[in-house]
Design a protein around this motif. Sequence first.
Motif, PDB file in Angstrom:
ATOM      1  N   LEU A   1       8.910  -6.328  12.574  1.00 38.30           N
ATOM      2  CA  LEU A   1       7.852  -5.807  12.355  1.00 38.30           C
ATOM      3  C   LEU A   1       6.795  -6.866  12.703  1.00 38.30           C
ATOM      4  O   LEU A   1       5.817  -6.481  13.450  1.00 38.30           O
TER       5      LEU A   1
ATOM      6  N   GLU B   1      14.693  -6.612   9.758  1.00 41.03           N
ATOM      7  CA  GLU B   1      13.400  -5.736   9.826  1.00 41.03           C
ATOM      8  C   GLU B   1      12.025  -6.420   9.868  1.00 41.03           C
ATOM      9  O   GLU B   1      11.077  -6.104  10.498  1.00 41.03           O
TER      10      GLU B   1
ATOM     11  N   THR C   1       5.769 -10.473   5.613  1.00 44.59           N
ATOM     12  CA  THR C   1       5.815  -9.837   6.977  1.00 44.59           C
ATOM     13  C   THR C   1       4.259  -9.904   7.738  1.00 44.59           C
ATOM     14  O   THR C   1       4.215 -10.400   8.443  1.00 44.59           O
TER      15      THR C   1
END
Lengths: 246, 240
Positions: free
Chosen positions: A45, A41, A118
């Motif tokens: 992203l 994930e 992230t």
Amino acid sequence: MGLLLANLTNAWLSFEAGFYKAFISGGRWKLYLSGVLTTVEVTILALLMGVVLGVLVAVVRTAHDQQRPNSRNLLLGVLNFLCKIYTTVIRGTPMIVQMLIMGSVIFASSRNFTFIGTIALGINSGAYVAEIVRGGLMAVDIGQSEAGRSLGLNYIDTMRFIIIPQAFKNILPALGNEFITLFKDTALITTIGGKELLYAAKAVGAKTYSVMFPLLGAAFIYLVLVMILTWLQNKLERRLRQSDRR
Amino acid sequence: MIDVKHLSKSFGDHLVLDDISEHIYPGEKVVVIGPSGSGKSTFLRCLNLLETPTKGTITFEGTDITDPNVKIDQVRRQMGMVFQHFNLFPNMTIRKNITLAPVRTGLMKQEEADEAAIALLKRVGLEEKADAYPAQLSGGQKQRIAIVRALAMQPKVMLFDEPTSALDPEMVGEVLDVMKELAREGMTMVVVTHEMGFAREVGSRVLFMDGGHILEQNTPKEFFDHPQHARTQLFLSKVL
């Protein structure tokens, strides 16, 4: 002979026990699984962020460098300057330092470590993608943009339909490498407390007082995923090369 | 149609065009010849501002296109250009190469552009190549497509920058034939070329350039039969 066999048996038994303790007992595999999912994930992203940032920066930098000499645009000059600072700072400092600054200084009050990580990864990746894309844009034959412009297409359409698609094909190997680097760099999120694959491995290691199996297991999972990414990358490159075939 | 006044262009310290004034009238076929480095390609590329003049003005149908405020994309839509190296877009089919500009600039809808593309391709005998990619074509075919692509914008003038110089000798003819037909239909053309036969047969006026100047100009017959300037005589003695 009998002694050797006994030793081998013992070794196997302790391997089995260690493996069981690290991956199966108490449903620990679920920790790795959720770690891997977070890792994937985060990669996706950060990758999206990196590509958007990178393409924007690259287009600004290229547009600035390709202006007609007698009509320099002031706004473009300012944007270009900011983009230059961005790529210089990000490429000139270690990823882990950027990660720690993001986690412990800029967003020190936030508890959403994975998300902060992230963002740090996306910003970092953007700077590298920008330079890759810029190189790709500059490498497309100048005759291509001249042909586009001579037909009356504006700068943006020429970029969008003619230059960027060709540049994309040329930079795909370099971008693929950047994505693989990004994927592996997600492990750095652990340093600010993000809960991805390495975090899971370390947690299991702490719980069972044995880090060998969790770390080797994590390494193995990273390796397999990278191999899959490489395979996908090759496939995409082969498809994009279709228009070159005679 | 195109009025050039006191045009100069330099790259750094190197003066490529030195104070050129010239006028191109509607329907004319102006052939520009000269040795390499004489500035003939730069002159042509200044006409649609692919090169920005250092000094001087270029007026196209009453609009001073060297004015920084002029919408150059609008002007270029009316001036087709054909390049030495074709510059087809390798990432698109031939059909898309031809229809991209008319559709994106709002000149035609996609269906109209597709029809126009097929009609144009038929004219140059390449309609079966509509769905091919440029890499699948020969040089002569690519250049014919490049001409068609420029024509799809329905330009008022066509600029040719050494359109046959990168071709195998056996493919030069097919490209020149297309250009001759275009000339017969009355298109205004400015052609930089080394094809003296084409200049003689199709040109309505020949310009000879050397060292950034237009040294001499005349009708093709007079120009080739009675060159005035010593430099022209020397050049022609080498190429004819």
